[in-house]
Motif scaffolding. Structure first.
Motif, short mmCIF file in Angstrom:
data_model
loop_
_atom_site.label_atom_id
_atom_site.label_comp_id
_atom_site.label_asym_id
_atom_site.label_seq_id
_atom_site.Cartn_x
_atom_site.Cartn_y
_atom_site.Cartn_z
N SER A 19 -7.91 -9.94 16.81
CA SER A 19 -6.78 -10.07 17.75
C SER A 19 -7.11 -9.56 19.14
O SER A 19 -6.30 -9.70 20.06
N ASP A 20 -8.28 -8.94 19.31
CA ASP A 20 -8.69 -8.37 20.59
C ASP A 20 -7.73 -7.28 21.04
O ASP A 20 -7.42 -7.15 22.22
N LEU A 21 -7.22 -6.51 20.07
CA LEU A 21 -6.34 -5.37 20.33
C LEU A 21 -7.05 -4.10 19.88
O LEU A 21 -7.92 -4.16 19.00
N SER A 22 -6.67 -2.97 20.44
CA SER A 22 -7.28 -1.71 20.01
C SER A 22 -6.81 -1.36 18.60
O SER A 22 -5.74 -1.79 18.16
N ILE A 23 -7.60 -0.57 17.92
CA ILE A 23 -7.24 -0.13 16.57
C ILE A 23 -5.94 0.66 16.61
O ILE A 23 -5.09 0.53 15.73
N ARG A 24 -5.76 1.44 17.65
CA ARG A 24 -4.55 2.25 17.79
C ARG A 24 -3.30 1.36 17.89
O ARG A 24 -2.28 1.65 17.26
N ILE A 25 -3.38 0.30 18.67
CA ILE A 25 -2.25 -0.64 18.81
C ILE A 25 -1.96 -1.32 17.47
O ILE A 25 -0.81 -1.45 17.06
N VAL A 26 -3.01 -1.74 16.77
CA VAL A 26 -2.84 -2.40 15.48
C VAL A 26 -2.18 -1.45 14.48
O VAL A 26 -1.24 -1.83 13.79
N ARG A 27 -2.64 -0.21 14.43
CA ARG A 27 -2.04 0.78 13.52
C ARG A 27 -0.57 1.01 13.84
O ARG A 27 0.26 1.12 12.93
N TYR A 28 -0.25 1.11 15.13
CA TYR A 28 1.14 1.32 15.55
C TYR A 28 2.03 0.18 15.04
O TYR A 28 3.08 0.41 14.46
N HIS A 29 1.58 -1.07 15.24
CA HIS A 29 2.39 -2.21 14.84
C HIS A 29 2.47 -2.36 13.32
O HIS A 29 3.51 -2.74 12.79
N ILE A 30 1.40 -2.03 12.63
CA ILE A 30 1.42 -2.07 11.16
C ILE A 30 2.42 -1.05 10.63
O ILE A 30 3.21 -1.35 9.73
N GLU A 31 2.42 0.14 11.20
CA GLU A 31 3.38 1.17 10.76
C GLU A 31 4.82 0.72 11.04
O GLU A 31 5.71 0.92 10.22
N LYS A 32 5.02 0.09 12.20
CA LYS A 32 6.35 -0.43 12.55
C LYS A 32 6.79 -1.50 11.55
O LYS A 32 7.92 -1.50 11.07
N LEU A 33 5.87 -2.40 11.18
CA LEU A 33 6.18 -3.46 10.22
C LEU A 33 6.43 -2.88 8.83
O LEU A 33 7.28 -3.38 8.09
N ARG A 34 5.71 -1.83 8.45
CA ARG A 34 5.95 -1.18 7.16
C ARG A 34 7.33 -0.54 7.10
O ARG A 34 8.03 -0.65 6.10
N LYS A 35 7.73 0.14 8.18
CA LYS A 35 9.05 0.78 8.21
C LYS A 35 10.18 -0.23 8.11
O LYS A 35 11.23 0.08 7.57
#
Length: 100
Positions: free
Chosen positions: A65-81
């Protein structure tokens, strides 16, 4: 930014995300009952990658996705919640479950 009420049209919401010099603005007309389920372009990108390859790692999502790992983790956590995604089995051998 405050949403504007329009008769019979829910709430008009402005969402803006900047990802690596690529600003994207999204205007959505959302039903007030589903206001917690707003997904932005980054969320859609991550879900698309997970759907195509359920065993994909966060590092691979970041690379694709050409995104930082930190951004991906943030969005994954948001989607999990929001219970949009979940992880089955272990971190290394598991797979992503997309619930929408």
């Amino acid at each position: 930014m405050q949403g504007e009420r329009q008769p019979g049209a829910g709430v008009l919401i402005h969402v803006e995300r900047v990802a690596r010099d690529a600003p994207s603005k999204t205007y959505r007309n959302i039903d007030p009952e589903n206001i917690g389920l707003i997904l932005d372009q980054i969320d859609h990108t991550i879900l698309s990658i997970m759907t195509a390859n359920p065993s994909v790692s966060i590092t691979e999502i970041s690379s694709e996705s050409d995104l930082s790992i930190r951004i991906v983790r943030y969005h994954i956590e948001k989607l999990r919640k929001k219970n949009v995604i979940s992880r089955e089995s272990s971190k290394k051998a598991g797979r992503w479950i997309v619930n929408i």
